[in-house]
Design a protein around this motif. Structure first.
Motif, mmCIF file in Angstrom:
data_model
loop_
_atom_site.group_PDB
_atom_site.id
_atom_site.type_symbol
_atom_site.label_atom_id
_atom_site.label_comp_id
_atom_site.label_asym_id
_atom_site.label_seq_id
_atom_site.Cartn_x
_atom_site.Cartn_y
_atom_site.Cartn_z
ATOM 1 N N GLN A 70 0.920 -1.399 0.358
ATOM 2 C CA GLN A 70 -0.031 -0.288 0.360
ATOM 3 C C GLN A 70 1.260 1.062 -0.019
ATOM 4 O OE1 GLN A 70 -3.225 0.411 -0.603
ATOM 5 N NE2 GLN A 70 -2.371 2.268 -0.373
ATOM 6 N N TYR A 84 -11.228 5.460 -1.501
ATOM 7 C CA TYR A 84 -10.062 4.737 -1.971
ATOM 8 C C TYR A 84 -10.722 3.081 -1.368
ATOM 9 C CZ TYR A 84 -8.236 6.377 2.519
ATOM 10 O OH TYR A 84 -8.381 6.451 4.043
ATOM 11 N N GLU A 85 -10.520 2.606 -2.249
ATOM 12 C CA GLU A 85 -10.689 0.672 -2.121
ATOM 13 C C GLU A 85 -10.465 0.137 -0.611
ATOM 14 O OE1 GLU A 85 -11.326 -3.470 -4.378
ATOM 15 O OE2 GLU A 85 -9.633 -2.052 -5.192
ATOM 16 N N PRO A 86 -8.961 0.345 -0.507
ATOM 17 C CA PRO A 86 -8.679 -0.733 0.832
ATOM 18 C C PRO A 86 -10.003 -0.077 1.797
ATOM 19 C CG PRO A 86 -7.179 -0.102 0.216
ATOM 20 C CD PRO A 86 -7.822 1.255 -0.877
ATOM 21 N N TYR A 87 -10.356 1.193 1.743
ATOM 22 C CA TYR A 87 -11.599 1.485 3.687
ATOM 23 C C TYR A 87 -12.894 0.672 2.399
ATOM 24 C CZ TYR A 87 -14.225 5.522 6.047
ATOM 25 O OH TYR A 87 -14.941 5.673 7.029
ATOM 26 N N ILE A 88 -13.377 0.887 1.546
ATOM 27 C CA ILE A 88 -14.608 -0.113 0.971
ATOM 28 C C ILE A 88 -14.295 -1.120 1.381
ATOM 29 C CG2 ILE A 88 -16.298 0.094 -0.783
ATOM 30 C CD1 ILE A 88 -15.139 2.384 -1.791
ATOM 31 N N ALA A 89 -13.279 -1.552 1.199
ATOM 32 C CA ALA A 89 -13.425 -3.165 1.096
ATOM 33 C C ALA A 89 -12.789 -3.367 2.557
ATOM 34 C CB ALA A 89 -11.563 -3.332 0.566
ATOM 35 N N GLU A 92 -16.166 -3.487 3.535
ATOM 36 C CA GLU A 92 -17.584 -4.786 3.519
ATOM 37 C C GLU A 92 -16.912 -6.127 3.786
ATOM 38 O OE1 GLU A 92 -17.723 -3.171 -1.898
ATOM 39 O OE2 GLU A 92 -15.939 -4.829 -0.871
ATOM 40 N N CYS A 304 -5.752 0.958 6.645
ATOM 41 C CA CYS A 304 -7.271 -0.228 6.324
ATOM 42 C C CYS A 304 -6.424 -1.490 5.656
ATOM 43 C CB CYS A 304 -7.742 -0.013 4.917
ATOM 44 S SG CYS A 304 -8.698 1.493 6.026
#
Length: 425
Positions: A70, A84-89, A92, A304
């Motif tokens: 990262q 950014y995707e790491p937060y969303i992932a 989830e 994250c």
């Protein structure tokens, strides 16, 4: 030449205010899994885990690899600016693991206190109410509202003046206080101080951390769930210390079968990187409008990435089951020592999974020795073991060994603890 511990203590005294205390005079130089070396090259076995932060150990290879990957991309954008995707992932993943049924949403922050404060904000927005019920002996952080939630005056409240209004405490079932006593006290708060229709939330640790590793009885949690359902109150589980396999369950409250509405997480989620969050029922989480929640560093991308690796490690290495095995090993050892004439008197070990504490007593089966745990922890540090005290009276020794520790290192650490418990003439 590297500085010594005494050099750093002197520099610390001149540069750092005394309000931030340290449990030891050890200044870290490096660490790996369950071991730590100080600036003088001395090796220590770590039974503190950065205060329950290192369930996957110091510098787990999978966490370090995720962090390095990262860092090669970006370290900060602010989620409120360029998400950014790491937060969303991670949101989830946490939503899928939430200890309650139905749709969930997660918001991320940096510290445990941010998690508890924002859980209160969310509950207030969702209910349109302001009151909060907490428990004596509970610990929810050191910021002003979190200090108000915390059920201990010294050192968390005494010097800081008037606490935020609308916070009420009831006794926690421990030390001769029964569940019935706690529930009667809650009804008295409703009768004398604030009607339940004005209470937004009840917040409780499934196992009190700083309060002495005292388990919230399942019958108390069931009764609180019923009270919350009856009066439209949000039930908040503070899982900052109990979360992520420590208790032999991913979340401590799951051991009771009770489902909360909001869950505060932090500490071991980030695997050594600052990260916290609130996982909650989607309808409650969406009560706050855009801009009402967040923070510049909240849900930082490097943290994250670390957390996603932490969740992988917990699953792949079976750390929930490992916590149960470690706890059984620790309890069996402590029980075998109890009553020995050559050891300081101490009470029965308690706590679920690998969240183990025991009280130092004045005499066998006697009263707790106020402040008695500090001397044991100090002796342990001299001998090469980092272990912490807790408890309302400073009476409890707590063990938070990383769940990745080998049996050999656990046994070595317990051997040092045995030496620290030897009675002094």
């Amino acid at each position: 030449m590297a500085p010594s511990n005494s050099d750093l203590l002197a520099r610390r005294a001149a540069a750092v205010p005394r309000g931030v205390a340290s449990a030891t005079a050890i200044h870290a130089a490096k660490a790996e899994n369950t071991e730590l070396w100080d600036v003088e090259g001395r090796r220590f076995i770590d039974f503190a885990g950065g205060i329950a932060v290192l369930n996957v150990g110091h510098r787990h290879p999978k966490v370090m690899d995720a962090v390095q990957r990262q860092m090669a991309l970006y370290t900060h954008t602010a989620f409120q600016v360029a998400p950014y995707e790491p937060y969303i992932a991670l949101a989830e993943r946490l939503n899928a693991l939430a200890p309650f049924p139905g749709p969930a949403k997660t918001i991320l922050f940096s510290t445990g206190a941010e998690a508890t404060e924002n859980a209160v904000k969310i509950a207030r927005a969702a209910t349109g109410r302001s009151g909060v019920i907490a428990f004596a002996g509970g610990f929810h952080g050191r910021t002003l509202l979190a200090s108000a939630l915390t059920g201990k005056v010294t050192p968390y409240k005494a010097p800081f003046g008037t606490m935020p209004a609308g916070i009420f405490h009831v006794p926690f079932p421990a030390g001769g206080i029964s569940v019935a006593d706690s529930l009667r006290a809650l009804e008295l708060v409703f009768a004398a101080d604030i009607p339940p229709e004005q209470v937004a939330a009840i917040i409780i640790e499934p196992v009190q951390g700083e309060g002495g590793f005292r388990v919230a009885p399942p019958e108390l949690l069931r009764a609180l769930r019923a009270v919350c359902d009856r009066h439209g109150i949000v039930l908040i589980a503070d899982e900052v210390q109990t979360g992520f396999a420590r208790t032999g369950s991913l979340f401590g409250i799951a051991l009771s079968g009770v489902t909360p509405d909001l869950v505060c997480v932090a500490k071991s989620l980030g695997g050594g990187f600052p990260l916290s969050g609130v996982i909650g029922r989607a309808a409650i989480m969406d009560a706050v409008g855009p801009g009402g929640l967040g923070g510049t560093y909240a849900g930082a991308p490097v943290a994250c990435a670390a957390a996603l690796a932490v969740l992988d490690v917990i699953e792949e290495e079976g750390l929930v089951e490992r916590a149960r095995a470690i706890g059984a090993r620790l309890r069996a050892t402590l029980e075998a020592w109890r009553g020995r004439a050559d050891l300081v008197a101490f009470g029965a070990p308690r706590g679920p999974g690998a969240m183990i504490g025991f009280d130092i007593l004045e005499e066998p089966d006697g009263a707790v020795r106020a402040g008695g745990a500090a001397a044991i922890c100090s002796r342990a540090a001299e001998l090469g073991l980092i272990v912490l005290s807790c408890g309302v009276q400073g009476e409890t020794v707590r063990i938070l060994v990383p769940l990745t520790a080998s049996d050999a290192l656990i046994d070595e650490g317990m051997g040092i603890l045995e030496q620290a418990l030897l009675a002094r003439a």
